[in-house]
Design an enzyme around this catalytic site. Structure first.
Site, mmCIF file in Angstrom:
data_model
loop_
_atom_site.group_PDB
_atom_site.id
_atom_site.type_symbol
_atom_site.label_atom_id
_atom_site.label_comp_id
_atom_site.label_asym_id
_atom_site.label_seq_id
_atom_site.Cartn_x
_atom_site.Cartn_y
_atom_site.Cartn_z
ATOM 1 N N ASN A 72 51.113 8.414 29.861
ATOM 2 C CA ASN A 72 50.714 7.066 29.472
ATOM 3 C C ASN A 72 51.901 6.146 29.725
ATOM 4 O OD1 ASN A 72 49.950 4.716 28.228
ATOM 5 N ND2 ASN A 72 49.875 5.568 26.146
ATOM 6 N N TRP A 73 51.782 5.345 30.783
ATOM 7 C CA TRP A 73 52.914 4.486 31.161
ATOM 8 C C TRP A 73 53.034 3.260 30.269
ATOM 9 C CZ3 TRP A 73 54.563 3.995 36.955
ATOM 10 C CH2 TRP A 73 54.864 5.275 37.457
ATOM 11 N N LYS A 74 52.013 3.016 29.444
ATOM 12 C CA LYS A 74 52.022 1.831 28.571
ATOM 13 C C LYS A 74 52.300 0.570 29.414
ATOM 14 C CE LYS A 74 53.190 4.894 24.819
ATOM 15 N NZ LYS A 74 53.848 5.119 23.528
ATOM 16 N N HIS B 90 44.433 4.456 21.316
ATOM 17 C CA HIS B 90 45.864 4.739 21.132
ATOM 18 C C HIS B 90 46.368 3.970 19.911
ATOM 19 C CE1 HIS B 90 50.181 4.843 21.786
ATOM 20 N NE2 HIS B 90 49.971 5.875 22.568
ATOM 21 N N GLU C 256 48.887 2.275 19.422
ATOM 22 C CA GLU C 256 49.394 0.934 19.733
ATOM 23 C C GLU C 256 48.247 -0.066 19.894
ATOM 24 O OE1 GLU C 256 51.902 2.211 22.966
ATOM 25 O OE2 GLU C 256 53.189 3.224 21.513
ATOM 26 N N GLU D 138 48.398 12.234 18.144
ATOM 27 C CA GLU D 138 49.694 11.575 18.286
ATOM 28 C C GLU D 138 50.129 11.012 16.940
ATOM 29 O OE1 GLU D 138 50.509 10.240 22.592
ATOM 30 O OE2 GLU D 138 49.356 8.674 21.648
ATOM 31 N N GLY E 106 57.813 7.566 20.520
ATOM 32 C CA GLY E 106 58.983 6.798 20.944
ATOM 33 C C GLY E 106 60.176 6.897 20.017
ATOM 34 N N SER F 193 56.964 11.835 21.594
ATOM 35 C CA SER F 193 58.309 12.314 21.937
ATOM 36 C C SER F 193 58.331 13.675 22.626
ATOM 37 C CB SER F 193 59.195 12.330 20.684
ATOM 38 O OG SER F 193 59.396 11.005 20.204
ATOM 39 N N GLY G 147 54.513 9.678 26.817
ATOM 40 C CA GLY G 147 54.827 8.270 27.040
ATOM 41 C C GLY G 147 56.073 8.141 27.906
ATOM 42 N N GLY G 148 57.191 7.835 27.263
ATOM 43 C CA GLY G 148 58.449 7.559 27.968
ATOM 44 C C GLY G 148 58.806 8.552 29.063
HETATM 45 P P1 13P Z 1 56.391 8.857 23.729
HETATM 46 O O1 13P Z 1 56.220 10.115 24.571
HETATM 47 O O2 13P Z 1 57.210 7.817 24.420
HETATM 48 O O3 13P Z 1 56.823 9.176 22.350
HETATM 49 O O4 13P Z 1 54.916 8.207 23.613
HETATM 50 C C1 13P Z 1 53.856 9.004 23.236
HETATM 51 C C2 13P Z 1 52.614 8.232 23.447
HETATM 52 O O5 13P Z 1 52.338 7.289 22.714
HETATM 53 C C3 13P Z 1 51.723 8.620 24.551
HETATM 54 O O6 13P Z 1 50.489 8.005 24.457
#
Ligand code: 13P
Length: 248
Positions: A5-7, A92, A94, A162, A168, A207, A228-229
């Site tokens: 997920n590149w957000k 998600h 977010e 999640e 993050g 993470s 994510g990251g």
């Molecule tokens: P991180 O891997 O950056 O913690 O993000 C997880 C995430 O929200 C994937 O959707």
């Protein structure tokens, strides 16, 4: 499945990273897992074009519940499919936090994904306060019940657990905690949709990095990761994929 997920990250120049992922996703790895990259909507069409003929699938990060209409700035699941997406993340944390998305809204989005022929990746997870209050299982159970539509199956749905506090932050739950939540999710899915639901993939997210992936992903009832990251860099993303042995 390992999904990235590149957000709200990535510009046209990020194509170079996707190219590295395509090159590094060797056949032996592709035989073991599905790799999905969910870039921002602006890059879906380019990424889908570039990954054509490869084993990497392209997904989206959100969709509107309706197929078309007067909804300025929104994108329907049909449009995402038209741009080359084969999956869409819905609910998600977010989106739930930034846009006030409720379980009802998430369920409608998952149904929209199915209507357009997309795989729905439905996210659930507790906040730090909820975990500390000992409410993790009831909260995640309630989100699951409210966000997953009737007729969910392994073919149309993936669940992503999640924990919000792990996203993050570099913090991760213990394997035991992951197994407790994933086990509850599995039980609820089977109770609601029957034995076939034991094939619905449940991803862990929050993470996940190359150095903790093997530990987190070998936990019982963990069928992959939502990253994510660490999905922004081909080396890290492929490192996580290699750490995932594909077993239960
Ligand atoms: P991180 O891997 O950056 O913690 O993000 C997880 C995430 O929200 C994937 O959707």
């Amino acid at each position: 499945m390992v999904a990235g997920n590149w957000k709200m990250n990535g510009l046209g120049a990020s194509m170079a990273e996707l190219e590295k992922m395509i090159q590094g996703f060797e056949p032996a790895l592709a035989a073991r897992l599905d790799l999905l990259v969910c870039p921002p909507a602006t890059l879906i069409a380019q990424f889908a074009w570039k990954s054509k003929g490869s084993k990497i699938a392209i997904g989206a990060q959100d969709c509107h519940a309706k197929a078309f209409g007067a909804h300025t700035g929104d994108l329907s699941a049909e449009m995402l499919r038209d741009a080359g997406a084969s999956a869409v993340i819905v609910g998600h944390s977010e989106r739930r936090a930034d846009h006030g998305e409720t379980d009802d809204a998430v369920r409608a989005k998952a149904e929209a994904a199915w209507r357009a022929g997309l795989l729905a990746i439905i996210c659930v997870g507790e906040t730090k306060t909820e975990r500390e209050a000992g409410d993790t299982l009831p909260i995640v159970g309630r989100q699951l019940k409210g966000s997953v539509p009737e007729k969910a199956s392994a073919a149309n749905t993936v669940i992503a657990y999640e924990p919000v506090w792990a996203i993050g932050t570099g913090l991760t739950p213990t394997v035991k905690d992951v197994e407790e939540v994933h086990g509850m999710i599995r039980k609820e899915l089977v109770k609601r949709f029957g034995e076939a639901a034991s094939a619905i993939r449940i991803l862990y997210g929050g993470s996940v990095k190359p150095d903790n992936a093997a530990t987190l992903l070998k936990a019982a009832d963990v069928d992959g990761a939502l990253v994510g990251g660490a999905s922004l860099k081909a080396g890290d993303f492929l490192g996580i994929s290699r750490a995932y042995s594909g077993g239960r």
